[in-house]
Design an enzyme around this catalytic site. Structure first.
Site, short mmCIF file in Angstrom:
data_model
loop_
_atom_site.label_atom_id
_atom_site.label_comp_id
_atom_site.label_asym_id
_atom_site.label_seq_id
_atom_site.Cartn_x
_atom_site.Cartn_y
_atom_site.Cartn_z
N GLY A 1 0.84 -1.21 0.00
CA GLY A 1 0.00 0.00 0.00
C GLY A 1 0.86 1.25 0.00
O GLY A 1 0.48 2.28 0.57
N GLY B 1 -0.26 5.04 -0.80
CA GLY B 1 -1.25 5.75 0.00
C GLY B 1 -0.66 6.88 0.81
O GLY B 1 0.53 7.19 0.72
N GLN B 2 -1.52 7.49 1.63
CA GLN B 2 -1.13 8.69 2.39
C GLN B 2 0.04 8.40 3.33
O GLN B 2 0.98 9.18 3.42
CB GLN B 2 -2.33 9.20 3.20
CG GLN B 2 -2.11 10.54 3.86
CD GLN B 2 -3.10 10.83 4.99
OE1 GLN B 2 -3.82 9.94 5.44
NE2 GLN B 2 -3.13 12.06 5.46
N ASP C 1 2.21 -1.73 -4.52
CA ASP C 1 0.86 -1.15 -4.50
C ASP C 1 0.13 -1.69 -5.72
O ASP C 1 0.76 -2.07 -6.71
CB ASP C 1 0.92 0.39 -4.57
CG ASP C 1 -0.35 1.03 -4.05
OD1 ASP C 1 -0.32 1.61 -2.95
OD2 ASP C 1 -1.39 0.95 -4.73
N ASP D 1 -1.48 -6.80 -5.96
CA ASP D 1 -2.86 -6.84 -5.45
C ASP D 1 -2.83 -7.81 -4.28
O ASP D 1 -2.65 -9.03 -4.46
CB ASP D 1 -3.78 -7.34 -6.57
CG ASP D 1 -5.21 -7.50 -6.10
OD1 ASP D 1 -5.47 -7.37 -4.88
OD2 ASP D 1 -6.07 -7.77 -6.95
N TYR E 1 -14.27 -1.35 7.55
CA TYR E 1 -12.86 -1.02 7.78
C TYR E 1 -12.46 -1.37 9.22
O TYR E 1 -11.45 -2.04 9.46
CB TYR E 1 -12.70 0.48 7.51
CG TYR E 1 -11.38 1.12 7.87
CD1 TYR E 1 -10.19 0.72 7.25
CD2 TYR E 1 -11.32 2.17 8.79
CE1 TYR E 1 -9.00 1.35 7.56
CE2 TYR E 1 -10.14 2.79 9.10
CZ TYR E 1 -8.97 2.38 8.49
OH TYR E 1 -7.79 3.01 8.80
N LYS F 1 -9.91 -4.31 10.44
CA LYS F 1 -8.67 -3.94 11.14
C LYS F 1 -8.55 -4.70 12.46
O LYS F 1 -7.47 -5.09 12.87
CB LYS F 1 -8.62 -2.42 11.36
CG LYS F 1 -8.27 -1.64 10.10
CD LYS F 1 -6.83 -1.88 9.65
CE LYS F 1 -6.44 -1.08 8.43
NZ LYS F 1 -5.03 -1.26 8.02
C1 AKB Z 1 -10.28 6.91 8.20
O1 AKB Z 1 -10.80 8.02 8.34
O2 AKB Z 1 -10.87 5.92 7.77
C2 AKB Z 1 -8.84 6.75 8.62
C3 AKB Z 1 -8.74 6.28 10.03
C4 AKB Z 1 -9.19 7.15 11.13
O3 AKB Z 1 -8.28 5.20 10.26
N1 AKB Z 1 -8.13 7.98 8.46
#
Ligand code: AKB
Length: 314
Positions: free
Chosen positions: A7, A10-11, A31, A49, A138, A142
């Site tokens: 990744g 990414g940021q 990436d 991927d 998400y 995680k």
């Molecule tokens: C998001 O906003 O999904 C992320 C995080 C807080 O993990 N920046």
């Protein structure tokens, strides 16, 4: 040291590549996307991927890194647009990376977790160990990544370590996060002089400036394992309201006009997250300490953004 970053586009990845490269590491970036044209370092970039187990295994075998920074993930807001794809990338992808690391004798995996693992009910200051009730795919994936990594540590001895990041702010545009209102206030104030935030003015979540976040990853990676009492740590910096960030931006960018038009879906995600994180275990175990509050971040970030954004207001 040879390092593989997933990744990497990414940021977090783009800034992490820069500091690892500057530290003298042999850094391999991977990436699903092509490298950005503005990539400042000359380093190998592998198209990967993470949902393809064989592909991940082949790359880890070919690169043979000592440490993998596993960042590849879809963030919270974008994740809600396609939860099934988010599961495939975040959850299966993490299993594929851990499995490839186990099979190819990688020494250490550093994983980026998040405040999105938490959900209501929450106390004002949220500790590491509390019942986890995420409201987004998400967050769900995680948590699974944290638990899987800890399993690989206990079962196979893979040195898995993770931080739970607040929303991050940097000179790289974020992509698909719910915390994006904070960096966008800075970007848009400089770029066009105004920004309509998708949250309420009183929205409050933990935030962190990217140089602190990168230092957290590096310091956790370097900490002696015997000093760690767990695999996953909260890390915190500051928790301003959205209004306080808007006022700070307006103070530093004269004429900037920041307004609020809450989007119910994203505001609900923000409301489900902690207002502040207790990171005392990270401070105690590996000496974590943030260096930037809101004002220090603004002073460091604005000159960088002005350089990056052509025609930015001064
Ligand atoms: C998001 O906003 O999904 C992320 C995080 C807080 O993990 N920046």
């Amino acid at each position: 040291m040879k390092i593989l970053v997933t990744g990497a586009g990414g940021q977090v990845g783009l800034d992490l590549l820069r500091i690892l490269h500057a530290r003298g590491d042999e850094v391999h970036a991977s990436d699903v996307a092509l490298p950005p044209e503005a990539l400042q370092q000359d380093l190998p970039w592998h198209r990967l991927d993470v949902t393809g187990a064989a592909e991940v295994d082949a790359l880890v075998a070919a690169v043979a890194p000592e440490v993998v920074f596993h960042l590849a993930a879809i963030l919270s807001a974008r994740g809600e647009a396609d939860p099934q794809r988010t599961y495939a990338i975040n959850q299966n992808g993490t299993l594929n990376v851990l499995e490839a690391c186990r099979r190819n004798s990688v020494r250490q995996v550093i994983f980026t977790s998040t405040i999105a693992v938490f959900g209501p009910p929450l106390p004002d200051l949220v500790p590491d160990d509390i019942a986890l009730h995420p409201t987004t795919m998400y967050g769900v994936t995680k948590i699974a990544g944290e638990l899987l990594g800890d399993y690989y540590f206990r079962r196979y001895g893979l040195d898995f370590r993770a931080v739970r990041f607040p929303g991050l702010i940097s000179a790289v545009l974020p992509g698909g996060g719910t915390s994006d209102y904070a960096p966008l206030m800075y970007f848009e104030a400089l770029r066009v002089g105004h920004y309509e935030a998708f949250c309420r003015p009183d929205a409050t979540i933990p935030l962190m400036y990217m140089p602190d976040a990168l230092r957290a990853l590096v310091e956790l990676s370097e900490a002696p394992r015997e000093r760690l009492t767990r695999s996953v740590y909260n890390v915190a910096a500051f928790s301003p309201t959205a209004r306080e960030i808007a006022d700070e931006v307006a103070r530093a960018v004269p004429g900037a006009d920041i307004t609020f038009k809450p989007d119910p879906a994203r505001q609900a995600i923000l409301d489900s997250w902690p207002k502040a994180l207790d990171d005392s275990l990270a401070r105690r175990d590996w000496g974590w300490i943030p260096r930037h509050d809101l004002q220090a971040m603004t002073a460091d970030l604005l000159p960088k953004l002005r350089e990056l954004l052509p025609g930015a207001s001064t």
